[in-house]
Design a protein around this motif. Sequence first.
Motif, PDB file in Angstrom:
ATOM      1  N   THR A 292      -1.419  15.462  -5.812  1.00 42.69           N
ATOM      2  CA  THR A 292      -0.683  15.677  -4.483  1.00 42.69           C
ATOM      3  C   THR A 292      -0.444  16.983  -4.285  1.00 42.69           C
ATOM      4  O   THR A 292       1.280  16.913  -5.560  1.00 42.69           O
ATOM      5  CB  THR A 292      -0.154  14.588  -4.516  1.00 42.69           C
ATOM      6  OG1 THR A 292      -0.773  12.840  -5.376  1.00 42.69           O
ATOM      7  CG2 THR A 292       1.251  14.570  -3.387  1.00 42.69           C
ATOM      8  N   GLU A 293       0.039  17.680  -3.437  1.00 42.66           N
ATOM      9  CA  GLU A 293       0.572  18.772  -3.076  1.00 42.66           C
ATOM     10  C   GLU A 293       2.344  18.044  -2.266  1.00 42.66           C
ATOM     11  O   GLU A 293       2.284  17.312  -1.256  1.00 42.66           O
ATOM     12  CB  GLU A 293      -0.177  19.632  -2.212  1.00 42.66           C
ATOM     13  CG  GLU A 293      -1.065  20.363  -2.788  1.00 42.66           C
ATOM     14  CD  GLU A 293      -1.694  21.827  -1.802  1.00 42.66           C
ATOM     15  OE1 GLU A 293      -2.127  21.290  -1.033  1.00 42.66           O
ATOM     16  OE2 GLU A 293      -2.412  22.631  -2.878  1.00 42.66           O
ATOM     17  N   GLN A 294       3.184  19.171  -2.789  1.00 43.75           N
ATOM     18  CA  GLN A 294       4.134  18.370  -1.862  1.00 43.75           C
ATOM     19  C   GLN A 294       4.668  19.091  -1.768  1.00 43.75           C
ATOM     20  O   GLN A 294       4.922  20.516  -2.776  1.00 43.75           O
ATOM     21  CB  GLN A 294       5.107  17.773  -2.636  1.00 43.75           C
ATOM     22  CG  GLN A 294       4.411  16.041  -2.855  1.00 43.75           C
ATOM     23  CD  GLN A 294       5.819  15.159  -3.057  1.00 43.75           C
ATOM     24  OE1 GLN A 294       6.200  15.420  -3.979  1.00 43.75           O
ATOM     25  NE2 GLN A 294       5.021  13.836  -3.458  1.00 43.75           N
ATOM     26  N   ASN A 295       5.997  19.423  -0.616  1.00 44.32           N
ATOM     27  CA  ASN A 295       6.496  20.607  -0.619  1.00 44.32           C
ATOM     28  C   ASN A 295       7.651  20.450  -1.324  1.00 44.32           C
ATOM     29  O   ASN A 295       8.360  18.971  -2.017  1.00 44.32           O
ATOM     30  CB  ASN A 295       7.384  20.349   0.823  1.00 44.32           C
ATOM     31  CG  ASN A 295       6.691  21.007   1.898  1.00 44.32           C
ATOM     32  OD1 ASN A 295       6.038  20.053   2.770  1.00 44.32           O
ATOM     33  ND2 ASN A 295       6.208  22.286   2.145  1.00 44.32           N
ATOM     34  N   SER A 296       8.789  21.771  -1.346  1.00 43.41           N
ATOM     35  CA  SER A 296       9.338  21.397  -2.981  1.00 43.41           C
ATOM     36  C   SER A 296      10.583  22.491  -3.355  1.00 43.41           C
ATOM     37  O   SER A 296      10.399  23.807  -2.716  1.00 43.41           O
ATOM     38  CB  SER A 296       9.463  21.040  -4.316  1.00 43.41           C
ATOM     39  OG  SER A 296      10.737  21.567  -5.406  1.00 43.41           O
ATOM     40  N   ASP A 297      12.280  22.228  -2.808  1.00 42.52           N
ATOM     41  CA  ASP A 297      12.949  23.339  -2.330  1.00 42.52           C
ATOM     42  C   ASP A 297      13.324  23.673  -4.003  1.00 42.52           C
ATOM     43  O   ASP A 297      14.444  25.017  -3.805  1.00 42.52           O
ATOM     44  CB  ASP A 297      14.558  22.659  -1.752  1.00 42.52           C
ATOM     45  CG  ASP A 297      14.612  22.632  -0.661  1.00 42.52           C
ATOM     46  OD1 ASP A 297      13.176  23.009   0.110  1.00 42.52           O
ATOM     47  OD2 ASP A 297      14.709  21.557   0.051  1.00 42.52           O
ATOM     48  N   LYS A 298      13.252  23.058  -5.261  1.00 40.05           N
ATOM     49  CA  LYS A 298      13.793  23.747  -6.587  1.00 40.05           C
ATOM     50  C   LYS A 298      12.662  24.030  -7.081  1.00 40.05           C
ATOM     51  O   LYS A 298      12.118  25.197  -8.592  1.00 40.05           O
ATOM     52  CB  LYS A 298      14.334  22.250  -7.027  1.00 40.05           C
ATOM     53  CG  LYS A 298      15.476  21.949  -6.782  1.00 40.05           C
ATOM     54  CD  LYS A 298      15.955  21.062  -6.810  1.00 40.05           C
ATOM     55  CE  LYS A 298      17.883  20.671  -6.886  1.00 40.05           C
ATOM     56  NZ  LYS A 298      17.730  18.954  -7.072  1.00 40.05           N
ATOM     57  N   VAL A 299      11.289  23.719  -6.836  1.00 41.90           N
ATOM     58  CA  VAL A 299       9.934  24.506  -7.963  1.00 41.90           C
ATOM     59  C   VAL A 299       9.060  25.189  -7.531  1.00 41.90           C
ATOM     60  O   VAL A 299       8.560  25.112  -6.232  1.00 41.90           O
ATOM     61  CB  VAL A 299       9.134  23.038  -8.297  1.00 41.90           C
ATOM     62  CG1 VAL A 299       7.774  23.341  -9.762  1.00 41.90           C
ATOM     63  CG2 VAL A 299       9.800  21.657  -8.747  1.00 41.90           C
ATOM     64  N   GLU A 300       8.712  25.970  -8.002  1.00 36.28           N
ATOM     65  CA  GLU A 300       7.972  27.137  -7.723  1.00 36.28           C
ATOM     66  C   GLU A 300       6.116  26.957  -6.561  1.00 36.28           C
ATOM     67  O   GLU A 300       5.942  25.733  -7.804  1.00 36.28           O
ATOM     68  CB  GLU A 300       7.956  28.311  -8.639  1.00 36.28           C
ATOM     69  CG  GLU A 300       7.207  29.883  -8.051  1.00 36.28           C
ATOM     70  CD  GLU A 300       7.820  30.935  -8.655  1.00 36.28           C
ATOM     71  OE1 GLU A 300       6.632  31.546  -8.835  1.00 36.28           O
ATOM     72  OE2 GLU A 300       8.083  30.769  -9.424  1.00 36.28           O
ATOM     73  N   LYS A 301       6.040  27.569  -5.841  1.00 31.72           N
ATOM     74  CA  LYS A 301       5.091  27.205  -5.387  1.00 31.72           C
ATOM     75  C   LYS A 301       4.484  27.193  -6.304  1.00 31.72           C
ATOM     76  O   LYS A 301       3.627  28.207  -7.175  1.00 31.72           O
ATOM     77  CB  LYS A 301       4.518  28.362  -4.001  1.00 31.72           C
ATOM     78  CG  LYS A 301       3.056  27.594  -3.898  1.00 31.72           C
ATOM     79  CD  LYS A 301       2.862  28.216  -2.287  1.00 31.72           C
ATOM     80  CE  LYS A 301       1.504  28.814  -1.563  1.00 31.72           C
ATOM     81  NZ  LYS A 301       1.355  29.463  -0.766  1.00 31.72           N
ATOM     82  N   GLY A 302       3.190  26.208  -7.180  1.00 34.38           N
ATOM     83  CA  GLY A 302       1.895  26.394  -7.643  1.00 34.38           C
ATOM     84  C   GLY A 302       2.550  25.805  -8.548  1.00 34.38           C
ATOM     85  O   GLY A 302       2.158  25.465  -9.659  1.00 34.38           O
ATOM     86  N   TYR A 303       3.344  25.293  -8.788  1.00 31.28           N
ATOM     87  CA  TYR A 303       3.928  25.005 -10.641  1.00 31.28           C
ATOM     88  C   TYR A 303       4.448  23.588 -10.285  1.00 31.28           C
ATOM     89  O   TYR A 303       4.087  22.618  -8.967  1.00 31.28           O
ATOM     90  CB  TYR A 303       5.173  24.969 -10.756  1.00 31.28           C
ATOM     91  CG  TYR A 303       5.763  26.810 -11.244  1.00 31.28           C
ATOM     92  CD1 TYR A 303       5.996  27.784 -12.683  1.00 31.28           C
ATOM     93  CD2 TYR A 303       4.700  27.457 -10.670  1.00 31.28           C
ATOM     94  CE1 TYR A 303       5.838  28.151 -13.578  1.00 31.28           C
ATOM     95  CE2 TYR A 303       4.569  28.746 -11.683  1.00 31.28           C
ATOM     96  CZ  TYR A 303       4.760  29.023 -12.068  1.00 31.28           C
ATOM     97  OH  TYR A 303       5.452  30.565 -12.940  1.00 31.28           O
TER      98      TYR A 303
END
Length: 672
Positions: free
Chosen positions: A393-404
Amino acid sequence: MIIGKRLSGRYEILRVIGSGGMSNVYLARDVILERDVAVKLMRVSMANEEQLVRRFRREAQATTQLMHPNIVDIFDVDEDHDNHFIVMEYIAGMDLKAYINHAAPLPLSIVVRMMLQILSAISHAHGQHIIHRDIKPQNVLIDAEGNAKITDFGIAMALFETSMTQTNTTLGSVHYLSPEQARGGVATPKSDVYSLGIMLYEMITGILPFDGESPVAIAIQQLQSPMPLLSDKVPDIPMSLQNIVMKATAKESINRYSTVEEMKEDIATALMPSRINEAPYDIHSADYSETKTIPIQTATIKDKIADIEGLETNKVDEPIIDQKKEKKSNKKVNKKRRWLIIIIAFIAIAGIVGSYFYYTSQKTYAVADVTNISQQAAIARLQKDGFRIGKTTEQNSDKVEKGYIIKTDPEAGEKLKKGDTIDLFISIGKKEFAIDDYRGKNIDDVKEELEKAGFKKVTTTPVNSDEIETNEITSQSIQKGLKIVPSETTIELEFSSGPAAITLKDLSGYNKSSVKDYATDNGFELTTTDEFSDKVAEGQVISQTPEAGTAMNKGQALAVVISKGVEKPEKTIDRKLTIKYTGDEDVAGDPTKEDEEDEGNDSSSSEKEKTSQNIKIYLKDKTHKISDVYQSFSITEDHDVTLSFVLDAKTEGAYIIERDGEKIEQDTVVYE
């Protein structure tokens, strides 16, 4: 009393500025070079220890070769009547410990800048084969410009080695003491690396990682307790800085940075965006796998070794077997017994194998923590542990880098059987926001909208405009359609504050005409009134409303009072005139009339009757209008008349005289 004395005839002691276990530090004046210096004077009680004095002088002299902008300069090493002292550069500021206590937690940019300076200084010292051995914030001075300067190179080691048994000798340094120093080993450059890691932790969090009721208790923690994570105290700390602290403070020196320069290169890039969410540093498990003791003295270490050797030598004697009897006994075992043993063994082995497969099928394994690592690496790790990958599942995150990986379901640490499925939640980076065209919209409404969207900063600037309505946005720093991350973005908006305000001039000295021109040019509604003034010249401005300097907008009212000059009293002015009679001349000069009179008057008379002339006088003054008849009468001869004019300084008199309806005289009369 040392205050006021002059050491070596040169350094005049002014006041105490610091103290330590082995010395006091004074502010002094170098009377030869006329400059302030810091003088570190060894305590009298220490001066009796000959070995300590030799080390004090030798290592202090050695540090004079350290020429570096972030190392406190040593100017002189001398002795005056058993007063052993070092003359150093005077830093007008505070030490790093006081700076941390005053300003903690320090901004990370300042922490990195100061650490780079400190690491540069220590690296320079190591290059000269000098180990500090006592790195702590108290030995880092901060000057007025915020620059760090290291002091006390090597001197602390002299005290540590010579006076180890003195009360609280290691109290000031044990919080930063490396494990190898705590167990009585030799300090190496990597010992300085450990102390630097502890100090970096304190600069970021404002607290020490290890503390206790006694120096020994703290030293035991340095040996045994895992290093606390920065993220436990500062949740949003960049992983890069946490990794640097963990690597620098590894219990085993082999796991630390090989050099201070390597640590400096690592911290130089710590705040780069690409390193904020880097993979956690994994110290080899052996670093914390065993419980360690704190053998501070050599004798303690020997005792521990002796205890271990004792355990190895006190072995229990094994019984001796009679081989001949055993051989005879073996011959008595018949063939049937052998087969029974084989069958029993086979059944036992089958049971063990079956139990093994059953046990392994029921055994559970903890889910590895794969957060903050790439999707590919996470899948490889989980599959290696025997788990299957479920849905992602893809989610937005303010703390985790894209693709991680943001998280797993089940979460890290939960127990699963091999073959169980684990779902992954993948970061697609921070949530993006599409910029709209905000021009013409209300500034308050748009600002509220952007702040709710999470913008890092929304700056608003008022600009004057004659055309755009007040509070409507006139321009924006980011064009419509761009997609940005609000938490990382500052947007600037300009909005109309209405027409530009005009600063009202001081109209003193203006006359009425120039005031009218000024009001017209700036769009003010002007009203003027006249008043007498004995201070302002006639025709010039006495006062204005609003007063000079007021911010005015077009259409606002401007009232000005104009001087009529000094007020003069009212008075009466008489003008004496003679009105000529012209009636007889008119008759005598007409021969037709004479013939008619002769024919109509048979009895010629010696006297003829005179014809009257009608006189009208018009007068203008304060009480009369020129349109009204002032006097009216008839004359048959020349007539004298006096005209009285009531005038003041601003009223001009005038008169007109008519004879038989014909204007015969007019003039003006002025106030004098």
